[in-house]
Design an enzyme around this catalytic site. Structure first.
Site, PDB file in Angstrom:
ATOM      1  N   ASN A  83       0.737  -1.079  -0.011  1.00 58.54           N
ATOM      2  CA  ASN A  83       0.125  -0.179  -0.088  1.00 58.54           C
ATOM      3  C   ASN A  83       0.836   1.359  -0.039  1.00 58.54           C
ATOM      4  OD1 ASN A  83      -1.364   2.329   1.107  1.00 58.54           O
ATOM      5  ND2 ASN A  83      -2.987   1.072   1.580  1.00 58.54           N
ATOM      6  N   HIS A 128       0.969   5.967   1.865  1.00 57.32           N
ATOM      7  CA  HIS A 128       1.862   7.175   2.624  1.00 57.32           C
ATOM      8  C   HIS A 128       2.786   7.873   1.833  1.00 57.32           C
ATOM      9  CE1 HIS A 128       0.244   5.892   6.310  1.00 57.32           C
ATOM     10  NE2 HIS A 128       0.448   4.893   6.535  1.00 57.32           N
ATOM     11  N   HIS A 169      -5.786   3.547  -1.812  1.00 63.30           N
ATOM     12  CA  HIS A 169      -6.968   3.942  -1.509  1.00 63.30           C
ATOM     13  C   HIS A 169      -7.389   5.291  -1.874  1.00 63.30           C
ATOM     14  CE1 HIS A 169      -9.613   4.116   2.359  1.00 63.30           C
ATOM     15  NE2 HIS A 169     -10.406   4.511   1.355  1.00 63.30           N
ATOM     16  N   ARG A 189      -9.369   7.907  -1.427  1.00 60.34           N
ATOM     17  CA  ARG A 189     -10.443   8.591  -0.343  1.00 60.34           C
ATOM     18  C   ARG A 189     -11.212   9.616  -0.911  1.00 60.34           C
ATOM     19  NH1 ARG A 189      -9.018   6.578   4.927  1.00 60.34           N
ATOM     20  NH2 ARG A 189     -10.904   8.067   5.897  1.00 60.34           N
ATOM     21  N   ARG A 241      -7.403  12.988   0.515  1.00 63.68           N
ATOM     22  CA  ARG A 241      -6.122  13.206   1.424  1.00 63.68           C
ATOM     23  C   ARG A 241      -4.777  12.661   1.016  1.00 63.68           C
ATOM     24  NH1 ARG A 241      -7.418  10.012   6.964  1.00 63.68           N
ATOM     25  NH2 ARG A 241      -9.508  11.179   6.594  1.00 63.68           N
ATOM     26  N   GLU A 292      -8.459   0.280  -3.269  1.00 61.79           N
ATOM     27  CA  GLU A 292      -9.528   0.382  -2.118  1.00 61.79           C
ATOM     28  C   GLU A 292     -10.202   1.604  -2.145  1.00 61.79           C
ATOM     29  OE1 GLU A 292      -7.095   0.872   1.581  1.00 61.79           O
ATOM     30  OE2 GLU A 292      -6.330  -1.262   1.301  1.00 61.79           O
ATOM     31  N   THR A 337      -8.230   3.445   7.974  1.00 63.22           N
ATOM     32  CA  THR A 337      -9.583   2.864   8.272  1.00 63.22           C
ATOM     33  C   THR A 337      -9.588   2.206   9.508  1.00 63.22           C
ATOM     34  OG1 THR A 337      -9.024   2.426   5.912  1.00 63.22           O
ATOM     35  CG2 THR A 337     -10.631   1.229   6.753  1.00 63.22           C
ATOM     36  N   GLU A 353     -10.926  -9.407   2.880  1.00 64.93           N
ATOM     37  CA  GLU A 353      -9.940  -9.059   3.402  1.00 64.93           C
ATOM     38  C   GLU A 353     -10.065  -8.829   4.841  1.00 64.93           C
ATOM     39  OE1 GLU A 353      -7.354  -5.735   1.934  1.00 64.93           O
ATOM     40  OE2 GLU A 353      -6.363  -5.373   3.778  1.00 64.93           O
ATOM     41  N   HIS A 369      -3.848  -4.685   7.590  1.00 59.43           N
ATOM     42  CA  HIS A 369      -4.197  -3.544   8.512  1.00 59.43           C
ATOM     43  C   HIS A 369      -3.214  -3.686   9.861  1.00 59.43           C
ATOM     44  CE1 HIS A 369      -5.351   0.224  10.339  1.00 59.43           C
ATOM     45  NE2 HIS A 369      -5.933   0.408   9.379  1.00 59.43           N
TER      46      HIS A 369
HETATM   47  N1  PXP Z   1      -5.864  -2.984   4.100  1.00 56.55           N
HETATM   48  C1  PXP Z   1      -7.062  -2.013   4.166  1.00 56.55           C
HETATM   49  C2  PXP Z   1      -8.105  -2.373   3.457  1.00 56.55           C
HETATM   50  C3  PXP Z   1      -6.587  -0.740   4.597  1.00 56.55           C
HETATM   51  O1  PXP Z   1      -7.577   0.153   4.498  1.00 56.55           O
HETATM   52  C4  PXP Z   1      -5.055  -0.228   5.080  1.00 56.55           C
HETATM   53  C5  PXP Z   1      -4.845   0.930   5.382  1.00 56.55           C
HETATM   54  O2  PXP Z   1      -4.901   1.838   4.342  1.00 56.55           O
HETATM   55  C6  PXP Z   1      -4.197  -1.459   4.559  1.00 56.55           C
HETATM   56  C7  PXP Z   1      -4.754  -2.743   4.511  1.00 56.55           C
HETATM   57  C8  PXP Z   1      -2.901  -1.075   5.014  1.00 56.55           C
HETATM   58  O3  PXP Z   1      -2.630  -0.962   6.417  1.00 56.55           O
HETATM   59  P1  PXP Z   1      -1.468  -0.583   7.076  1.00 56.55           P
HETATM   60  O4  PXP Z   1      -0.885   1.015   6.548  1.00 56.55           O
HETATM   61  O5  PXP Z   1      -1.530  -0.430   8.572  1.00 56.55           O
HETATM   62  O6  PXP Z   1      -0.194  -1.579   6.597  1.00 56.55           O
END
Ligand code: PXP
Length: 237
Positions: A7, A10, A43, A45, A49, A70, A101, A151, A191
Site C-alpha cells: 500500500n 503514505h 486507497h 479516499r 487526502r 480500495e 481505516t 480481506e 491493517h
Molecule cells: N488494508 C486495508 C483495507 C486498509 O484500509 C489499509 C490501510 O489503508 C491497509 C490494508 C494497510 O494498513 P497499514 O498501513 O496499517 O499496513
C-alpha cells in the site's frame, strides 16, 4: 503461500503535505515492484487526502502486477472504479475524521449498498474483495453478496498488548479464514501488519494477499523502498 500487496498511500501523504509533485506514488509503485511486490494497493479516499485521481489513472497504465483499489461503497467511487478497471477493488468503510481505516466494512448493516456496489463492479469485470472484521456473520454475508474475496481486518491482532490477547485474535483470524476458504472465497488480510507481527498471519492456512502500507513505508525511509519490500516479501514467504 501468502503474497504481498504494498500500500503506497503514505508516499502520497508526504507529497500532499506540501501539495507538490514529489514523492510520486507512481515511482513508489515501480520500486515496490522491483522489490518483489505481488500487488500495488491504493486507497482513493473521498477527501483525496493522499492518492489523487491522476495517480490512479497513471498507475492503471504503469503497474505491471495486480492493481488493488480500495474505496468506499458510494456510487461516485464505484463510478470511478468501473471506469478505471483495476484488477481488484477492495470495498472499505470510510469516515472523514478517521486517521486510517478503523474496523472492517459492516456488510451486514450496509448489505443493500454493498450488494449494489459488488453487482456493478462484477458487471464491469472487476474482482471484488470485502474488507471485513473476522466474524462469521460478516463472512456469511460476503458469500451471499458473491464477493470473490474477503480481506480480514488484522487491526485487533496488531493492536493486542499482550501475548494472550494476540493469540486470541490470531485464532479468530484463523477460524474466519477457514470459514471463508470453505465457502470458496479467496482469503486476504491487512491493517497494522509489521515486520514483527506478520509471520503468524502469513502462516494462516490458505492465506492469499497481505496488504501492508505503514510499516513498509516507515522502513523505506531508512533502507529504501525496494529493500523494505524485499525484506517483507522474504518474511511472508
Ligand atoms: N488494508 C486495508 C483495507 C486498509 O484500509 C489499509 C490501510 O489503508 C491497509 C490494508 C494497510 O494498513 P497499514 O498501513 O496499517 O499496513
Amino acid at each position: 503461500m501468502a503474497t504481498l500487496g504494498v500500500n503506497i498511500d503514505h508516499v502520497a501523504t508526504v507529497r500532499q503535505a506540501r501539495r507538490t509533485v514529489e514523492p510520486d506514488p507512481v515511482w513508489a509503485a515501480a520500486l515496490a515492484e522491483l522489490g518483489g511486490a505481488d500487488a500495488i494497493t491504493v486507497h482513493l479516499r473521498e477527501d483525496r487526502r493522499h492518492i489523487q485521481d491522476r495517480d490512479l489513472e497513471v498507475l492503471r497504465q504503469t503497474v505491471q502486477v495486480k492493481l488493488n483499489l480500495e474505496c468506499a461503497i458510494s456510487p461516485a467511487m464505484i463510478d470511478i472504479a468501473c471506469r478505471v478497471k483495476p484488477c481488484q477493488v477492495t470495498l472499505v468503510p470510510e469516515k472523514r475524521e478517521e486517521v486510517t481505516t478503523e474496523g472492517g466494512l459492516d456488510v451486514v448493516t450496509h448489505r443493500d449498498a454493498t450488494a449494489e456496489a459488488v453487482r456493478r463492479l462484477r458487471a464491469a469485470g472487476i474482482a471484488v474483495s470485502l474488507f471485513i472484521d473476522p466474524c462469521p456473520k460478516q463472512i456469511d454475508t460476503s458469500v451471499d453478496l458473491a464477493a470473490a474475496a474477503v480481506e480480514l481486518h488484522t487491526g485487533c491482532y496488531a493492536n493486542a498488548t499482550n501475548e494472550g490477547d494476540r493469540h486470541d485474535e490470531l485464532v479468530k483470524l484463523a477460524r474466519a479464514g477457514a470459514m471463508a476458504r470453505q465457502a470458496g472465497l479467496e482469503l486476504n488480510a491487512g491493517h497494522g501488519l509489521t515486520y514483527r507481527n506478520v509471520v503468524p498471519v502469513a502462516r494462516i492456512e490458505g492465506m492469499g494477499e497481505l496488504n501492508i502500507g505503514h510499516s513498509i513505508v516507515a522502513r523505506a525511509v531508512f533502507v529504501g523502498l525496494a529493500q523494505a519490500v524485499r525484506e517483507m516479501r522474504a518474511l511472508i514467504s
